[in-house]
Write a protein that holds these residues in place. Structure first.
Motif, short mmCIF file in Angstrom:
data_model
loop_
_atom_site.label_atom_id
_atom_site.label_comp_id
_atom_site.label_asym_id
_atom_site.label_seq_id
_atom_site.Cartn_x
_atom_site.Cartn_y
_atom_site.Cartn_z
N THR A 122 3.82 5.14 -2.44
CA THR A 122 5.23 4.83 -2.18
C THR A 122 5.35 3.47 -1.49
N ALA A 123 4.48 3.22 -0.53
CA ALA A 123 4.50 1.92 0.16
C ALA A 123 4.19 0.80 -0.82
N ALA B 135 8.78 -3.46 -5.33
CA ALA B 135 10.23 -3.58 -5.48
C ALA B 135 10.77 -4.71 -4.63
N ASP B 136 10.27 -4.84 -3.41
CA ASP B 136 10.71 -5.93 -2.53
C ASP B 136 10.35 -7.29 -3.14
N GLU C 4 4.72 0.83 -4.08
CA GLU C 4 5.90 0.67 -4.95
C GLU C 4 7.02 -0.05 -4.21
N ALA C 5 7.19 0.26 -2.93
CA ALA C 5 8.22 -0.41 -2.15
C ALA C 5 7.93 -1.90 -2.03
N ARG C 6 6.65 -2.24 -1.82
CA ARG C 6 6.28 -3.66 -1.76
C ARG C 6 6.55 -4.35 -3.09
N LYS D 73 12.68 -7.99 -6.06
CA LYS D 73 14.01 -8.37 -5.58
C LYS D 73 14.00 -9.80 -5.04
#
Length: 138
Positions: A75-76, A82-83, A78-80, A86
């Motif tokens: 999850t971390a 996504a960041d 994937e969050a990185r 963006k």
């Protein structure tokens, strides 16, 4: 630490490497023992001993813990990602906005230059005023 509150005996180097593992002594509340006994009752025959049941429960808990850590790590990650995506999109949008502003300024400069050229050419092409004819004497 008082000897009574120690959860584990200090393992010797021989016991760490033995196939049976490290001996561990623990104290459990009565309600936990009842839960372990319920767990044992759910097993079919042959039923595990309390020691085997505790070992199995610990292994299951550790497996769940590993899965949660792996999921959190994914999850971390994937969050990185996504960041980063963006931030990249924001940067590209900012570049496009800058390009649009630059193009608009260029168009305004060209329009002003064209206007200035029209005025300059109009001033040079204006017909000359004719000198007034002298009035005839009557």
């Amino acid at each position: 630490m008082p000897k009574d509150s120690q959860d584990a005996e200090k393992p010797s180097s021989d016991s760490e490497n033995s196939p049976s593992g490290v001996r561990l002594s623990i104290r459990m509340r009565a309600d936990m023992m009842r839960e372990i006994d319920k767990f044992i009752d759910l097993h079919g025959e042959p039923k595990p001993s309390r020691f085997e049941a505790v070992r199995e429960l610990v292994e299951a808990g550790l497996a769940v813990h590993r899965q949660k850590r792996a999921a959190a790590k994914a999850t971390a990650s994937e969050a990185r990602k996504a960041d980063y995506a963006k931030a990249t999109a924001d940067h590209a949008r900012a570049l496009l906005d800058q390009d649009e502003k630059t193009e608009r300024l260029r168009q305004l400069r060209l329009a002003k230059e064209a206007h200035d050229l029209r005025i300059a050419s109009a001033e040079t092409v204006q017909p000359k005023k004719r000198a007034a004819k002298p009035a005839k004497d009557a």
